[in-house]
Design an enzyme around this catalytic site. Structure first.
Site, short mmCIF file in Angstrom:
data_model
loop_
_atom_site.label_atom_id
_atom_site.label_comp_id
_atom_site.label_asym_id
_atom_site.label_seq_id
_atom_site.Cartn_x
_atom_site.Cartn_y
_atom_site.Cartn_z
N ALA A 115 29.52 31.30 3.62
CA ALA A 115 29.39 29.88 3.25
C ALA A 115 30.75 29.41 2.75
O ALA A 115 31.65 30.22 2.52
CB ALA A 115 28.35 29.70 2.15
N LYS A 116 30.93 28.14 2.61
CA LYS A 116 32.13 27.58 1.99
C LYS A 116 31.82 26.18 1.53
O LYS A 116 30.92 25.53 2.07
CB LYS A 116 33.28 27.54 3.00
CG LYS A 116 34.64 27.62 2.36
CD LYS A 116 34.99 29.05 2.00
CE LYS A 116 36.34 29.19 1.39
NZ LYS A 116 36.74 30.60 1.27
#
Ligand code: NAD
Length: 430
Positions: A115-116
Site C-alpha cells: 500500500a502507499k
C-alpha cells in the site's frame, strides 16, 4: 495479457505508474505458468481512495489538500506502506509505490500486501501545528479503509515518527483504546521498534557489502555518492562512514556538495541538525565544495546511492554514470530506459525492492511486537534484520545467476511470483 481499460483514466497519466506496469509486464514474461487474468489483476490496485483534506492554516484561512491511500494487494494479509508528503505526489505515483510494496513484501516473505499514501503538500512550508492538523484530518478521512489487520501506515518522504504518533493517537481516539499496531515507525516510547528509524539505511548497507564481496572490493578502498540526506540517505552515509568507506559527494533538494577526500559524516550531521540551519540542509557545509546538481550522480565513485526520489537515473544520464554499483535506497530511481542502457555495462544494480526493504522488514517486527505487547531489544532487531536481508539478497542473486536475469528482473519475479501464487491458490471470489 489484456490491458485493463480502467487503468487509462485513473493512473496512466503517471510516468511512475507506467514504469511499474512495464516492469510487471517484463517479469510476467518470465512467469508463463500464471494465468493472464492473475497478472491483469496485479496490474491495477485493489482499492484506491482520494480524499480532500481541509486544514485551518496558522493564518486563519482554510486550505484544502488532496490526499491518497492506495492498497495494491490484500491477498497476503494487511496491506502495508508509507505515507508521503510531497508537492507533486499524485494518484499514479502512489499506485506505483503501492505495487512495488507488494513485490517487496513478497521478496522478504512478509505477510503483507503493498500500500502507499500521499498528500500533495510541501512539508517544508507547513508549521508543526499545520502538519498535525493535516495528518489528523487525513487519518479521519481514510479511517474506513485502515486498521491493524487491514492497512498499516509508516513514514516515507516528508513524514516521520511524529507523523505516525499523530495517526496512532487519532485512530486510538476514534476506536476508544490505544492501538499502537495501527502504524509502524512510531516513537519508541509509544510502542515503536528500536532500530526502525535506521533500518532502511542499514539494509541498504548490508546489500552493498554483499555486492562488494562478490566484486572482490573492501569497503576501505571504496567511495560512495549519495543523493538524498533524509532518513535513508543520512543513515546510509553514517553506516558507510563507520565502515571506513569514503562518502565523497551528497545532494539534497537544496543542492549538492563534494569533498574527494571524504566527507566527515558526524560533522556534517551536526551541521545539518544545528538549530540555525533552518532548512536542515547539507548546503553550505564548510568542509566541502558546492557542485551543480547534475554533476552529483555522474561523479566517479564505487557505489552510487540514489536515496531521494523516482526516475533520477534516466536515459539522459545513464550512459554517463561512473560507478561500479548502484544501490537503490529510493523507490523507483532508475527508469526502464536507463535499465536497458546499464544492462550493456558492468554496473551492478541492487534494485529498490530488495535494497531498501530493511524498512518494511523492521516495520513488520514492530507490528508483531505491538500485537503481542512484547518488545524486543536492539540486538534482537538488528540480528533479525541482517538475517532477513542476507537471505533475501542470496535468493535474488541465486535466481539472477541461475536464470541469467538482471538483478531487478530476478527480484521482481520472486516478489510477483509469491503474490501470484497466493492469488492462484485462493481462487477468484465468488
Ligand atoms: P526523507 O523525506 O527523510 O528524505 C528525502 C531526502 O531527499 C531529503 O534530503 C530531500 O532534501 C532529498 N530530496 C528530495 N527531492 C530531491 C531531489 N529532487 N534531488 C535531490 N534530493 C532530493 O525521505 P526518506 O524517508 O529518506 O525517503 C527517501 C526515499 O527512500 C524515497 O524514495 C522513499 O520512498 C524511499 N524509502 C524510504 C523508506 C523509509 O523507511 N523511510 C523505506 C523504503 C524506501
Amino acid at each position: 495479457m489484456s490491458t485493463p481499460v480502467a487503468a487509462h483514466n485513473l493512473f496512466e497519466n503517471s510516468e511512475v505508474f507506467r514504469m511499474a506496469c512495464e516492469q510487471l509486464r517484463t517479469v510476467a514474461a518470465e512467469l508463463p505458468e500464471f494465468d493472464v487474468g492473475i497478472i491483469d489483476r496485479l496490474m491495477l490496485p485493489k482499492r484506491s481512495l482520494v480524499v480532500s483534506v481541509p486544514v485551518r492554516m496558522d493564518s486563519g484561512k482554510t486550505q484544502v489538500f488532496l490526499g491518497y491511500r492506495v492498497q495494491h494487494s490484500l491477498t497476503s494479509g494487511a496491506s502495508k506502506g508509507g505515507l508521503r508528503y510531497a508537492p507533486n505526489v499524485d494518484i499514479g505515483e502512489v499506485a506505483a509505490l503501492a505495487m512495488w510494496m507488494s513485490w517487496k513484501c513478497g521478496i522478504m516473505g512478509l505477510p503483507y500486501g503493498g500500500a502507499k499514501g500521499g498528500i500533495a503538500c510541501d512539508p517544508a512550508k507547513l508549521s508543526l501545528g499545520e502538519k498535525e492538523r493535516l495528518t489528523r484530518r487525513f487519518t479521519e478521512e481514510v479511517l474506513s479503509i485502515i486498521g491493524p489487520r487491514v492497512d498499516v501506515m509508516a513514514p516515507d518522504m516528508g513524514t516521520d515518527e511524529q507523523t505516525m504518533a499523530w495517526i496512532y493517537d487519532t485512530y486510538s481516539m476514534k476506536i476508544g483504546y490505544a492501538c499502537p499496531e495501527i502504524v509502524t515507525g512510531k516513537p519508541v516510547e509509544l510502542g515503536g521498534c528500536i532500530g526502525r528509524r535506521e533500518a532502511t539505511g542499514r539494509g541498504v548497507v548490508y546489500c552493498i557489502l554483499e555486492a562488494l564481496k562478490e566484486l572482490n572490493l573492501t569497503p576501505d578502498t571504496c567511495t560512495a555518492v549519495v543523493q538524498g540526506y533524509g532518513n535513508v540517505g543520512s543513515v546510509t552515509c553514517d553506516e558507510l562512514h563507520k565502515l571506513g568507506l569514503k562518502v565523497i559527494a551528497i545532494g539534497d533538494r537544496y543542492g549538492s556538495i563534494r569533498n574527494t577526500h571524504g566527507i566527515n559524516i558526524p560533522a556534517l550531521q551536526k551541521y545539518v541538525l544545528a538549530p540555525e540551519n533552518e532548512r536542515h540542509t547539507i548546503v553550505g557545509y564548510p568542509k566541502a565544495e558546492a557542485i551543480p546538481d547534475d554533476e552529483l550522480l555522474t561523479t566517479p565513485c564505487t557505489v552510487l546511492i540514489p536515496a531521494a526520489t523516482e526516475r533520477v537515473i534516466n536515459k539522459e544520464n545513464a550512459g554517463k554514470l561512473q560507478c561500479r554499483v548502484i544501490a537503490e535506497g529510493a523507490n523507483g530511481p532508475t527508469t526502464p530506459e536507463a535499465d536497458r542502457i546499464l544492462a550493456e555495462t558492468d554496473v551492478f544494480i541492487i534494485p529498490d525492492v530488495l535494497c531498501n526493504a530493511g524498512g518494511v522488514t523492521v516495520s513488520y517486527f514492530e507490528w508483531v511486537q505491538d500485537l503481542q505487547q512484547f518488545m524486543w531489544d536492539e540486538d534482537q532487531v538488528n540480528s533479525a534484520l541482517r538475517k532477513q536481508m542476507h537471505k533475501a539478497y542470496s535468493k535474488v542473486r541465486h535466481k539472477a545467476l541461475s536464470r541469467k536475469l538482471t538483478m531487478r528482473t530476478a527480484a521482481l519475479s520472486l516478489g510477483v511470483e509469491k503474490v501470484a501464487n497466493e492469488k492462484a491458490k485462493r481462487g477468484l471470489f465468488p
